[in-house]
Design an enzyme around this catalytic site. Structure first.
Site, PDB file in Angstrom:
ATOM      1  N   SER A 211      28.713  75.567 -45.928  1.00 53.06           N
ATOM      2  CA  SER A 211      29.756  76.271 -45.198  1.00 53.06           C
ATOM      3  C   SER A 211      30.689  75.230 -44.602  1.00 53.06           C
ATOM      4  O   SER A 211      30.300  74.065 -44.439  1.00 53.06           O
ATOM      5  CB  SER A 211      29.127  77.114 -44.074  1.00 53.06           C
ATOM      6  OG  SER A 211      30.104  77.557 -43.151  1.00 53.06           O
TER       7      SER A 211
ATOM      8  N   TYR B 146      23.065  78.279 -36.885  1.00 57.23           N
ATOM      9  CA  TYR B 146      23.609  78.417 -38.237  1.00 57.23           C
ATOM     10  C   TYR B 146      24.141  77.071 -38.725  1.00 57.23           C
ATOM     11  O   TYR B 146      23.832  76.631 -39.841  1.00 57.23           O
ATOM     12  CB  TYR B 146      24.724  79.461 -38.237  1.00 57.23           C
ATOM     13  CG  TYR B 146      25.428  79.615 -39.567  1.00 57.23           C
ATOM     14  CD1 TYR B 146      24.788  80.228 -40.635  1.00 57.23           C
ATOM     15  CD2 TYR B 146      26.735  79.164 -39.753  1.00 57.23           C
ATOM     16  CE1 TYR B 146      25.423  80.383 -41.861  1.00 57.23           C
ATOM     17  CE2 TYR B 146      27.382  79.318 -40.969  1.00 57.23           C
ATOM     18  CZ  TYR B 146      26.725  79.931 -42.019  1.00 57.23           C
ATOM     19  OH  TYR B 146      27.357  80.073 -43.231  1.00 57.23           O
TER      20      TYR B 146
END
Length: 270
Positions: A132, A145
């Site tokens: 990401s 995350y």
């Protein structure tokens, strides 16, 4: 010779889109997901095999991959399974944190480890790990995350050095925002009243207006296909205009200046 890719998290979003793209490019696709009994689209496509796989279950994962390698020649592995966890750290339970690490990090490690002996003996193969933009730079309310995505990025770089001697490539695709159901089905979170203003600002990134400006899953899937087929030794593929803009700004102004800029945007109390 027709090539084969093994994909995790193929039930929806980017994983399903990537499966369709590879299939359309005349690849065999092994599309894995936790609940294959619910899949009605990929099962209708030629040269697509849908299998049950939960990356957080070590025993079942290893058994499934062993069975796949008995009947298929695999050329690439796409580690795509994962989900988001958004909120302040002190609002999360140990179970939420454990589940996030098990899926986003340990799942990648386990799948990769299961395929390494096969690729090593074959003397070729490609791992493509989805991280990401938040695996390259931090963001408020994404601490756990980002921890998993930063970890996958570092894992991939380090592993790439280990496996290069065997002709095995390890690549990372780091997307920014994607127009999928990530903010719904693929997102977990927790609230803490002390962080109300910060969370409200973070949630602006998941508004319909903001989502409309994100990349289409087809665009990110095209980057994945390019990483699998370009023959390059490139490690990181930054995918999406927003991801590239953030990454370029961070590199241009310097990491510390970027950190202070983000702090300023989210610091409501001095």
């Amino acid at each position: 010779m027709q090539k084969t890719i093994f994909i995790t998290g193929a039930s929806s979003g980017l994983g399903k889109t990537a499966a369709k793209l590879f299939q359309s490019k005349d690849w065999n696709v092994i599309a894995t997901m936790r609940n294959p009994e619910n899949e009605t689209e990929l099962t209708q496509l030629e040269n697509v095999t849908v299998l049950k796989l939960d990356v957080s279950e070590k025993g079942g994962l290893e058994k499934t991959i062993a069975e796949v390698l008995e009947s298929h020649t695999v050329d690439a592995v796409l580690n795509n399974a994962g989900y988001g966890l958004v909120g302040p750290l002190e609002a999360f339970t140990d179970e939420q944190i454990r589940k996030q690490i098990e899926t986003n990090l340990m799942g990648v490690i386990r799948v990769t480890r299961a395929f390494i002996p096969y690729f090593r003996e074959k003397k070729e193969g490609t791992f493509i790990n989805i991280t990401s933009s938040f695996g390259l730079l931090g963001f408020p309310a994404c601490s756990v995350y980002s921890a998993t995505k930063f970890a996958v990025d570092g894992f991939s770089e380090s592993l790439g050095y280990e496996l290069a001697q065997f002709g095995i490539k390890v690549k990372v695709v780091a997307p920014g925002g994607i127009q999928t159901d990530f903010a719904g089905r693929s997102l977990d979170g927790a609230f803490h009243e002390s962080y109300g203003k910060l969370i409200s600002k973070v949630q602006e990134g998941y508004s319909p207006e903001q989502m409309a400006g994100y990349s289409k899953p087809e665009d990110i899937a095209a980057v994945i296909f390019g990483a699998a087929t370009d023959g390059k030794l490139q490690l990181r593929y930054i995918a999406g205009k927003d991801a590239n803009a953030l990454y370029d700004e961070r590199n241009k102004i310097g990491i510390e200046n970027y950190v202070q800029k983000v702090k300023g945007e989210f610091m409501f109390y001095k």
